[in-house]
Scaffold this motif. Structure first.
Motif, PDB file in Angstrom:
ATOM      1  N   ALA A   1      33.264  39.657  48.237  1.00  0.00           N
ATOM      2  CA  ALA A   1      33.522  38.322  47.694  1.00  0.00           C
ATOM      3  C   ALA A   1      32.377  37.851  46.817  1.00  0.00           C
ATOM      4  O   ALA A   1      32.588  37.252  45.751  1.00  0.00           O
TER       5      ALA A   1
ATOM      6  N   LEU B   1      38.214  35.110  42.738  1.00  0.00           N
ATOM      7  CA  LEU B   1      38.844  34.946  44.056  1.00  0.00           C
ATOM      8  C   LEU B   1      40.069  34.043  43.984  1.00  0.00           C
ATOM      9  O   LEU B   1      40.008  32.918  43.495  1.00  0.00           O
TER      10      LEU B   1
ATOM     11  N   ILE C   1      40.418  40.165  50.784  1.00  0.00           N
ATOM     12  CA  ILE C   1      39.954  39.631  49.507  1.00  0.00           C
ATOM     13  C   ILE C   1      41.085  39.777  48.503  1.00  0.00           C
ATOM     14  O   ILE C   1      41.572  40.886  48.257  1.00  0.00           O
TER      15      ILE C   1
END
Lengths: 333, 333, 333, 333
Positions: B267, B274, B283
């Protein structure tokens, strides 16, 4: 000394080793390399193309098969002592959506074409009565008898005559094959069987059973039903690996021969007490409560089956000395 | 380098060792010594008396819980991206006998009391419309968000107000606990949860999940439903042993922390890409088809989630070097 | 002055007379002379061989059809405002054994081939997601729109492309036929419909509906399912007689024309307020709470559909003066 | 001259008149004035508060009751000749979601506390066997015997001892009441009955039966299940009106007395041939095929029940001359 159930025995070391070997990253569900080998491995064993799906219990194998063979509004003929009737908590009703088990009689939980035929004919052919769609037989039976391939074929002929599908609960299929010497093919599809629950858990497996579909066109539906019933394990490779360890060599047969032999040793010790002939790995003996007590006092563990009857089940790993001691103890009664 | 799914990872060596240790003769089904320890082990973990049943899949855990919490003629509120709605092949309909999933919206597969309240209020209170009986939430969610204990408690309050039972799909419960630092008790029964599917298969287990019943009076019914669904394994000890290996120490948390940490590493490499905050071990990134191709060309395996979105899932055993390489590759896009 | 629902209207005198005439000893269930005429009467109406079964409610007709067209483990595409989704208490889940309704959007509860196609394509083709087996459309729709035969045919083409069966909920089939002028045959089997719920209760019948099977090979199964659902009335002649009274002449069409005409009279009074075009016998109007109150104060009874919307439904026996008064009152708002 | 079934007889003129009278606009479903009177009318008849729901068939009444009294995973004890077992196409399995009928023996389709007790005790108390949740008895039985209130009470005591709910299939409840002279209250709730299927269709009704719930807290659930099974008729007033016509006066009893009396007249003609005592409106006679042929040759219509047995059923409107002729013909055999 445990003669309670083959269910409870340990798994075979080769099975455990196979599980360990399969414990590595692979595609989830049944996308792994072990699962991919199942169809061909069983196709070889059965001498024709089959579809094979792993599941983790015999109840799941049986009831997925029944759901594919019988619609909710019809029925399944089976013996009144069949596992699907007395020991699966109503799972057939759950998986099929309410189909009816239509109970048959017959000594030793074994049915004959005459019994099945009478069962079919007793149903009025109208919309008020549930019409049968399938027959399920257990081989070896719940009382340790076996159907020979020729007997299955006679039932298969009758099933076709009446338009019934045929399922075989083979929780102890290996014992039946070992006992009769019939080939897996003769015992099943050549005799008219559409789906077989091929049991491994009672025969050296840990928690894997196989559902073999000779009516291969059912496989896609069964695969969906398996998922829908919560039986599609993420790491199915551990189930496939167990099965392959047993069937890619002779281990499944060797294990069954061992438990059958142990049963024969016990049977020969009790010729006058046998409730049924011993043809697989279960022995039902007539014994008074006092006699049962005496055996228990010597450290033998077994099941009180009914008034004056006791049941012993032998396992693939039954200790030879234990068997000899029990045989001795039975003779001494 | 596999970032496809935590489902597919290997089981932890201690779990495998526990399975091996449990491979010896014991009472069948759940009568063995390992299964006997489950209730107390989980009761300790949850700081109150609970009943715990092993099953072999998350779908089974979820749907056994739902069947116990919702009659066939009522409904279960859940997010429209919930696993029970989109990934269980209709299993809730099968296990409940036709109950209806009543779908809610909310970013990241997460619902709020407002959303649930609106869902309840949109149902006309008459006999023509299916009335809700339960709510099911997933923690961590299917998009890798977590509910904090306080958020669950707010939902629990609302559930009680409307007379709804509450189920938590905790396929990644360990990740949620590791992420929030909330206690298992605060996250569940103290917040109003009646039943929890406590997942292990995605977290170092082989094929064992636990269904935790805080409403302990449901346990006998669920035990019957488990058998009836073909989920009562003969050698259940191998399932119990896995679970105990994970929860009797900190292994379940250590594994979850490892996969969460790997996800955080990824991340932090992709702040602008994201789709959702990374709070557990999933993710979701925005990436063009060309970018996805570029990543695959470097040997990374992952899921195309939707147009312009890709999903990575980290596992307890994710290789640190692989993570570092992927982070690097993402940065380089 | 009741404009609440066509459900609640009285039955037509000729229908009542037919019931009286049929009230004499005859063979029970559907063995009577009236029931025996159904297949041929409907076969004539539909210009081909059909099988027709009486049932007593539209829900029964719909769900018996769906159970025959969709297995428990698959799904039925329908509009999210379809009666089967919002007004049948989950009956589709009950009759099918847990099949999933897969909801589509579209103005006026009407779907297009594009919408259906997108619905089909949104399903991942794997074992984890429920695969559709059928589509159900309602004609006239729940919002009083009609599908023309050509529109149904376009949906039928798409259904065949995707291997889907097609059901039509024709609770107001007569209104759709009266509105479009299409023939019953063009509207159904020639357009790809496999099963039709042909409604009579909203159109002068007392409590009889017909399930028309163009896929005639389903009839025997449906007959069993009808009995199994408790819908095989002992004196089924009273149901068959009602239907014959309506379809052996033009009464079914005359009744539908009357209610459609009443709806048109109302629609023409409210051109600016119509939420949907009025194509059958339902009128949805935009009206403020005060306006609704004003209409009620004048003695009109109707349904508050949603915020700022009210619904009127006209019946075969709607009093002409009442209609004129309501039209007048609407104009006066 | 028809002695085939009371099912097939005409409805009573007062019933038809009530239907005609109810044929006017009113609130749909069970919101009408007739339906609203059911609870109080039956509460008066049963001398306590009850909840009463109309349905259109006995199968629906029986199976809605069973679904409310027995969860899917348990069983219902009943006689193996019970209508629910042999004549409802598996409807109990459908309505309950797969519960098991657990069959009992007993002459004349009648069970005793001893028989029921043995049935309960034959079930192993574990998770593998289906545990009973309810018992269903039929009064009058399928063979025309009646349970007296005291006999029902003995069964009710036993049911309570074993924690079983109790259902009475009263397809011929009126005949049982007329035969025994017991009060409806004594015959049902005072004896432990939780739900009664109160039949009217065989006793002068057209197509209405009542499900009486003494366990009134089940009524809301049953109302939902009724809708979900497609049994909530739009114009339910026509069902309620029939029932009220029969029970608000003595018509239900007068009709039952008439059919019982006709049966007695036949019974007295055949004392040596009776298979069972004639206690209601069914007569089972031993008769050779030639004798059956001889009776048919004289114009009598009846059912061949089994080898050497024939069945006559008398109706509320059985013609006295026909009865006299049949009695004469039987004597002449």
């Amino acid at each position: 000394m445990r003669f309670f159930s083959d269910n409870a025995a340990a798994a075979h070391p080769e099975v455990m080793e196979a599980i360990l070997q399969s414990n590595r990253l692979d595609t989830a569900y049944d996308g792994d390399e072990w699962s991919a080998r199942l169809d061909s491995a069983f196709s070889e064993l059965f001498e024709r193309e089959v579809r094979a799906l792993w599941v983790s219990t015999g109840t799941a194998a049986n009831c997925l098969a029944l759901a594919a063979l019988c619609p909710p509004y019809r029925g399944i003929l089976c013996h009144r002592d069949a596992h699907i009737e007395v020991d699966e908590a109503g799972a057939p009703g759950f998986f099929t959506g309410g189909a009816k088990l239509m109970l048959l009689d017959g000594p030793g939980a074994k049915v004959t074409p005459e019994i099945v035929d009478e069962g079919v004919r007793s149903v009025r052919k109208d919309v008020h009565q549930v019409q049968p769609a399938a027959i399920s037989i257990t081989n070896a039976t719940e009382y340790g008898l076996v159907y020979r391939a020729s007997e299955v074929a006679a039932l298969g002929d009758l099933a076709r005559t009446h338009g019934l599908a045929m399922h075989m609960d083979g929780a102890r299929f290996a014992n039946a094959i070992a006992s009769t010497g019939d080939s897996p093919a003769d015992m099943t599809w050549r005799a008219g069987v559409d789906a077989l629950s091929f049991g491994f858990v009672k025969n050296g497996g840990l928690n894997a059973e196989a559902l073999i579909l000779f009516k291969t066109e059912l496989a896609d539906e069964v695969a969906v039903r398996r998922k829908r019933a919560g039986h599609l394990s993420s790491k199915g490779r551990m189930l496939a690996a167990q099965i392959l360890a047993l069937i890619e060599g002779d281990l499944w047969l060797a294990n069954a021969r061992a438990s059958n032999a142990a049963a024969q040793a016990l049977a020969s010790a009790a010729p006058g007490r046998l409730v049924y002939p011993v043809e697989a790995n279960e022995i039902f003996l007539r014994a008074s409560p006092d006699e049962a007590l005496a055996l228990r006092a010597k450290g033998f563990d077994f099941y009180d089956w009914g008034p004056g009857e006791i049941r012993f089940v032998t396992s693939w790993d039954q200790d030879g000395d234990d068997v000899a001691k029990l045989a001795e103890a039975i003779r001494a009664l």
